[in-house]
Design a protein around this motif. Structure first.
Motif, PDB file in Angstrom:
ATOM      1  N   PRO A   1      21.279  -0.361 -10.483  1.00 50.41           N
ATOM      2  CA  PRO A   1      20.319  -1.390 -10.897  1.00 50.41           C
ATOM      3  C   PRO A   1      19.300  -1.720  -9.804  1.00 50.41           C
ATOM      4  N   ASN A   2      19.677  -1.565  -8.525  1.00 53.31           N
ATOM      5  CA  ASN A   2      18.761  -1.889  -7.438  1.00 53.31           C
ATOM      6  C   ASN A   2      17.582  -0.925  -7.393  1.00 53.31           C
ATOM      7  N   VAL A   3      17.827   0.324  -7.782  1.00 56.39           N
ATOM      8  CA  VAL A   3      16.730   1.293  -7.820  1.00 56.39           C
ATOM      9  C   VAL A   3      15.737   0.904  -8.914  1.00 56.39           C
ATOM     10  N   TYR A   4      16.266   0.505 -10.086  1.00 58.99           N
ATOM     11  CA  TYR A   4      15.377   0.046 -11.159  1.00 58.99           C
ATOM     12  C   TYR A   4      14.572  -1.181 -10.717  1.00 58.99           C
ATOM     13  N   SER A   5      15.239  -2.114 -10.014  1.00 68.10           N
ATOM     14  CA  SER A   5      14.549  -3.322  -9.560  1.00 68.10           C
ATOM     15  C   SER A   5      13.438  -2.976  -8.580  1.00 68.10           C
ATOM     16  N   ASP A   6      13.735  -2.085  -7.612  1.00 72.15           N
ATOM     17  CA  ASP A   6      12.708  -1.702  -6.640  1.00 72.15           C
ATOM     18  C   ASP A   6      11.588  -0.903  -7.291  1.00 72.15           C
ATOM     19  N   LEU A   7      11.924  -0.123  -8.317  1.00 71.18           N
ATOM     20  CA  LEU A   7      10.883   0.582  -9.060  1.00 71.18           C
ATOM     21  C   LEU A   7       9.954  -0.416  -9.746  1.00 71.18           C
ATOM     22  N   GLY A   8      10.541  -1.501 -10.277  1.00 77.19           N
ATOM     23  CA  GLY A   8       9.714  -2.552 -10.881  1.00 77.19           C
ATOM     24  C   GLY A   8       8.758  -3.168  -9.880  1.00 77.19           C
ATOM     25  N   VAL A   9       9.223  -3.384  -8.648  1.00 78.96           N
ATOM     26  CA  VAL A   9       8.353  -3.931  -7.609  1.00 78.96           C
ATOM     27  C   VAL A   9       7.202  -2.963  -7.324  1.00 78.96           C
TER      28      VAL A   9
ATOM     29  N   TRP B   1       0.812  -1.212   0.000  1.00 81.97           N
ATOM     30  CA  TRP B   1       0.000   0.000   0.000  1.00 81.97           C
ATOM     31  C   TRP B   1       0.850   1.268   0.000  1.00 81.97           C
ATOM     32  N   MET B   2       2.182   1.101   0.114  1.00 75.27           N
ATOM     33  CA  MET B   2       3.090   2.245  -0.002  1.00 75.27           C
ATOM     34  C   MET B   2       3.636   2.376  -1.425  1.00 75.27           C
ATOM     35  N   ALA B   3       3.091   1.576  -2.360  1.00 74.90           N
ATOM     36  CA  ALA B   3       3.682   1.490  -3.692  1.00 74.90           C
ATOM     37  C   ALA B   3       3.711   2.835  -4.413  1.00 74.90           C
ATOM     38  N   ALA B   4       2.630   3.634  -4.308  1.00 69.90           N
ATOM     39  CA  ALA B   4       2.591   4.907  -5.029  1.00 69.90           C
ATOM     40  C   ALA B   4       3.668   5.857  -4.516  1.00 69.90           C
ATOM     41  N   ALA B   5       3.796   5.950  -3.199  1.00 69.80           N
ATOM     42  CA  ALA B   5       4.838   6.810  -2.625  1.00 69.80           C
ATOM     43  C   ALA B   5       6.223   6.269  -2.964  1.00 69.80           C
ATOM     44  N   ARG B   6       6.341   4.950  -2.953  1.00 65.97           N
ATOM     45  CA  ARG B   6       7.626   4.334  -3.274  1.00 65.97           C
ATOM     46  C   ARG B   6       8.033   4.627  -4.716  1.00 65.97           C
ATOM     47  N   ARG B   7       7.062   4.532  -5.616  1.00 66.63           N
ATOM     48  CA  ARG B   7       7.361   4.807  -7.018  1.00 66.63           C
ATOM     49  C   ARG B   7       7.851   6.245  -7.192  1.00 66.63           C
ATOM     50  N   LYS B   8       7.153   7.188  -6.570  1.00 64.95           N
ATOM     51  CA  LYS B   8       7.536   8.596  -6.698  1.00 64.95           C
ATOM     52  C   LYS B   8       8.945   8.824  -6.168  1.00 64.95           C
ATOM     53  N   ALA B   9       9.258   8.249  -4.998  1.00 68.55           N
ATOM     54  CA  ALA B   9      10.587   8.430  -4.410  1.00 68.55           C
ATOM     55  C   ALA B   9      11.674   7.797  -5.272  1.00 68.55           C
ATOM     56  N   LEU B  10      11.401   6.614  -5.815  1.00 66.44           N
ATOM     57  CA  LEU B  10      12.396   5.915  -6.632  1.00 66.44           C
ATOM     58  C   LEU B  10      12.647   6.641  -7.949  1.00 66.44           C
ATOM     59  N   GLU B  11      11.602   7.196  -8.536  1.00 61.06           N
ATOM     60  CA  GLU B  11      11.794   7.960  -9.779  1.00 61.06           C
ATOM     61  C   GLU B  11      12.652   9.190  -9.530  1.00 61.06           C
ATOM     62  N   GLN B  12      12.463   9.822  -8.369  1.00 65.90           N
ATOM     63  CA  GLN B  12      13.331  10.953  -8.011  1.00 65.90           C
ATOM     64  C   GLN B  12      14.764  10.473  -7.798  1.00 65.90           C
ATOM     65  N   LEU B  13      14.926   9.338  -7.145  1.00 62.22           N
ATOM     66  CA  LEU B  13      16.253   8.811  -6.870  1.00 62.22           C
ATOM     67  C   LEU B  13      16.973   8.418  -8.157  1.00 62.22           C
ATOM     68  N   LEU B  14      16.216   7.939  -9.146  1.00 56.76           N
ATOM     69  CA  LEU B  14      16.845   7.559 -10.421  1.00 56.76           C
ATOM     70  C   LEU B  14      17.472   8.758 -11.112  1.00 56.76           C
ATOM     71  N   ARG B  15      16.874   9.921 -10.925  1.00 58.91           N
ATOM     72  CA  ARG B  15      17.459  11.117 -11.537  1.00 58.91           C
ATOM     73  C   ARG B  15      18.794  11.465 -10.874  1.00 58.91           C
ATOM     74  N   LEU B  16      18.949  11.065  -9.599  1.00 56.09           N
ATOM     75  CA  LEU B  16      20.200  11.324  -8.887  1.00 56.09           C
ATOM     76  C   LEU B  16      21.216  10.211  -9.101  1.00 56.09           C
ATOM     77  N   THR B  17      20.728   8.939  -9.220  1.00 54.43           N
ATOM     78  CA  THR B  17      21.638   7.794  -9.402  1.00 54.43           C
ATOM     79  C   THR B  17      21.112   6.924 -10.543  1.00 54.43           C
ATOM     80  N   PRO B  18      21.269   7.383 -11.783  1.00 55.64           N
ATOM     81  CA  PRO B  18      20.668   6.665 -12.918  1.00 55.64           C
ATOM     82  C   PRO B  18      21.330   5.331 -13.235  1.00 55.64           C
ATOM     83  N   ALA B  19      22.462   5.019 -12.632  1.00 57.24           N
ATOM     84  CA  ALA B  19      23.170   3.779 -12.952  1.00 57.24           C
ATOM     85  C   ALA B  19      23.042   2.737 -11.842  1.00 57.24           C
TER      86      ALA B  19
END
Length: 565
Positions: free
Chosen positions: A57-65, A37-55
């Motif tokens: 792979p764990n961020v991409y994996s957690d975004l997929g979850v 139930w935290m998925a929407a907030a998690r997605r938003k935070a991970l997308e922001q984090l990807l802009r800071l650390t685009p390389a």
């Protein structure tokens, strides 16, 4: 029983939690972060984090979850594949990507690839063992599945469920020593769940082959049924008005049957001719069939469809939609052929009281323990009508005349049953088949197998005297060590005899070892692959005596043996 849910893995330990909180000001504990139930907030935070650390792979994996939790499998797959570009050997990413493929060969290959590339991560995330084990079970690779379930026991949140599945698999492969060891813990946890009014991990279907007392089994099914009743409360609102309206209506008796097995399955073999005859000979009866599985294109599905006045496919409907569809049929009686607990069942539809009177038949060989099931259909041989037996039934038992198994062999296989065993093969192209299209049942294939079975008599008798052939064509998980020891005693007392069995995954070598420990040579256990229905009946006639397991006696298999002559 239902397949286990696949578990996604979130890489909290490699996500850089302090960095996430420091750079984004994201105030949340790691445990809450992982909640669906935290998925929407998690997605938003991970997308922001990807802009800071685009390389990373764990961020991409957690975004997929997160995307998967939000019901966006296509977007989740893209995120996982981006992670694999950056980390092509990541078992965690392979695990999460495989979870999108369901129980398919593609999913199994992805899980297996992840395990082969990075097996050490499975020790860190033992829940991934459970995902791989579930797919291996579906593929019939039981020994491999057992190995992964044993390692998956380390995942504490699902230990009881894993233990229940492990014990069931050990029974399938006839590892009786392991079953007796693990049963101690499983029975203890089951009693604890019942005592605390929680849903036990042990499936009612799997419990039928375990040393559970009648009282313990009734407690188990009542615990499962009470959970179903609580979950379905919201769908029962209109039931009282629905019941009163139906009972005051003068019309045909409307009877519905619901099952996931209106296909190549013993349920269809047993019921198709009986339902067809009921439709032809009973004018005041309207038969409705509600299928819970997609059309498999088999002639058995067509036979069942032809036996019904009304055919409705519920396989793509939600529980609420399916319950309303059944109510709209204005049934007087609904009969569940899955028995609530077998694979493919949808007990929520019965718990929603989609019909005023509901019964169980065929699918589960004991009481369902459910208040929403009014009747159980049986006969006086299968369930003697004495208080000592029927008191273990929550439902009212309705005794059917002669037998509760409406075998249709006479109508389905008339030529096969009239012919001698060696010549019944010639009738097979015209016979209906449970497991394969009729054109696959060539008379030459049947004749070759039949002749080989006749030769089996002479091979085991040393050419001196015809051997005696005992046969058991049931599943090996239904055989307990005491029953098998009795069978071996029979072979020991009848030197020129063999025991003829079907070949099931993982059990053949163990049965041979058990027999050897009792002084019976491996050659006296004869194994054959599972056979199409017509051929099955032909070859059964070559045996002298069919055996059964009293701990879990046969149903359709026993009917086949009787009708084979």
């Amino acid at each position: 029983s239902k397949r286990p849910n696949q578990v996604l893995v979130i890489e909290r330990t490699h996500l850089g939690w302090a960095r996430l909180r420091g750079k984004l000001g994201f105030k949340c504990t790691p445990i809450l972060w992982a909640k669906p139930w935290m998925a929407a907030a998690r997605r938003k935070a991970l997308e922001q984090l990807l802009r800071l650390t685009p390389a990373d792979p764990n961020v991409y994996s957690d975004l997929g979850v997160a995307l998967s939790d939000l019901g966006q499998p296509h977007a989740a797959a893209i995120a996982y594949r981006e992670a694999l570009v950056l980390a092509p050997r990541s078992a965690v990413v392979y695990n999460n990507l495989a979870s999108l493929q369901g129980h398919s060969a593609a999913a199994l290959s992805l899980y297996a690839a992840g395990y082969a590339l990075e097996p050490q991560r499975y020790a860190q995330f033992p829940q991934m063992h459970l995902n791989l084990a579930g797919l291996l079970v579906s593929a019939g690779r039981y020994d491999e599945a057992i190995s992964h379930y044993e390692q998956g026991l380390q995942y504490r949140p699902q230990r009881e469920d894993t233990l229940a599945r492990l014990v069931h698999l050990k029974q399938r492969v006839c590892d009786w020593h392991a079953v007796s060891e693990w049963w101690v813990e499983l029975s203890r946890s089951t009693r604890r769940s019942v005592r605390h009014k929680a849903k036990p991990a042990l499936s009612p279907m799997h419990s039928l082959t375990l040393p559970l007392s009648a009282a313990g089994l009734l407690d188990l099914v009542r615990a499962h049924a009470s959970v179903l009743e609580a979950q379905a409360a919201s769908m029962q609102a209109a039931h009282s008005r629905h019941r009163a309206k139906l009972l005051s209506t003068r019309a045909k008796l409307r009877v519905g049957f619901i099952s996931s097995d209106f296909k190549r399955h013993p349920v269809s073999v047993l019921l198709a001719p009986a339902l067809s005859k009921m439709r032809r000979q009973t004018e005041h009866l309207q038969i409705s069939l509600f299928t819970l599985s997609a059309d498999d294109g088999s002639e058995w599905t067509e036979m069942m469809r032809g036996a019904a006045h009304v055919w409705l496919d519920l396989s793509t409907k939600t529980d609420a939609e399916a319950a309303e569809t059944i109510r709209a049929a204005s049934l007087h009686v609904l009969i569940d052929l899955n028995g609530l607990y077998s694979r493919g069942a949808r007990p929520a539809l019965l718990a929603a009281r989609a019909a005023p009177l509901q019964a169980t038949h065929l699918g589960f060989g004991a009481s369902t323990g459910a208040a929403f099931i009014d009747f159980a259909l049986a006969d006086r041989l299968a369930l003697p009508a004495v208080r000592a037996t029927t008191r273990w039934y929550h439902e009212k038992v309705v005794m059917l005349p002669v037998s509760h198994l409406p075998a249709g062999h006479k109508e389905l296989y008339p030529q096969v049953l009239l012919q001698a065993p060696l010549y019944c093969c010639d009738a097979l192209p015209a016979a209906r088949d449970r497991h394969a299209p009729p054109q696959q049942l060539s008379s030459s294939r049947c004749r070759n197998l039949t002749v080989s079975r006749f030769n089996m008599h002479q091979q085991t008798a040393g050419g001196r005297k015809r051997a005696v052939v005992f046969v058991y064509f049931g599943q090996h998980l239904k055989v307990d060590p005491l029953t098998f020891s009795h069978w071996m005693s029979i072979l020991a007392g009848c030197p020129r005899s063999v025991l003829w069995l079907l070949r099931w995954p993982g059990s053949q070598s163990r049965l041979i070892a058990h027999a050897a420990a009792m002084g019976i040579r491996a050659a006296r256990l004869v194994f054959t692959d599972r056979l199409p229905q017509g051929l099955h009946l032909c070859l059964l006639r070559l045996a002298d005596l069919a055996l059964d397991s009293p701990s879990y006696s046969s149903g359709a298999t026993g009917v086949d043996a009787l009708w084979s002559g």
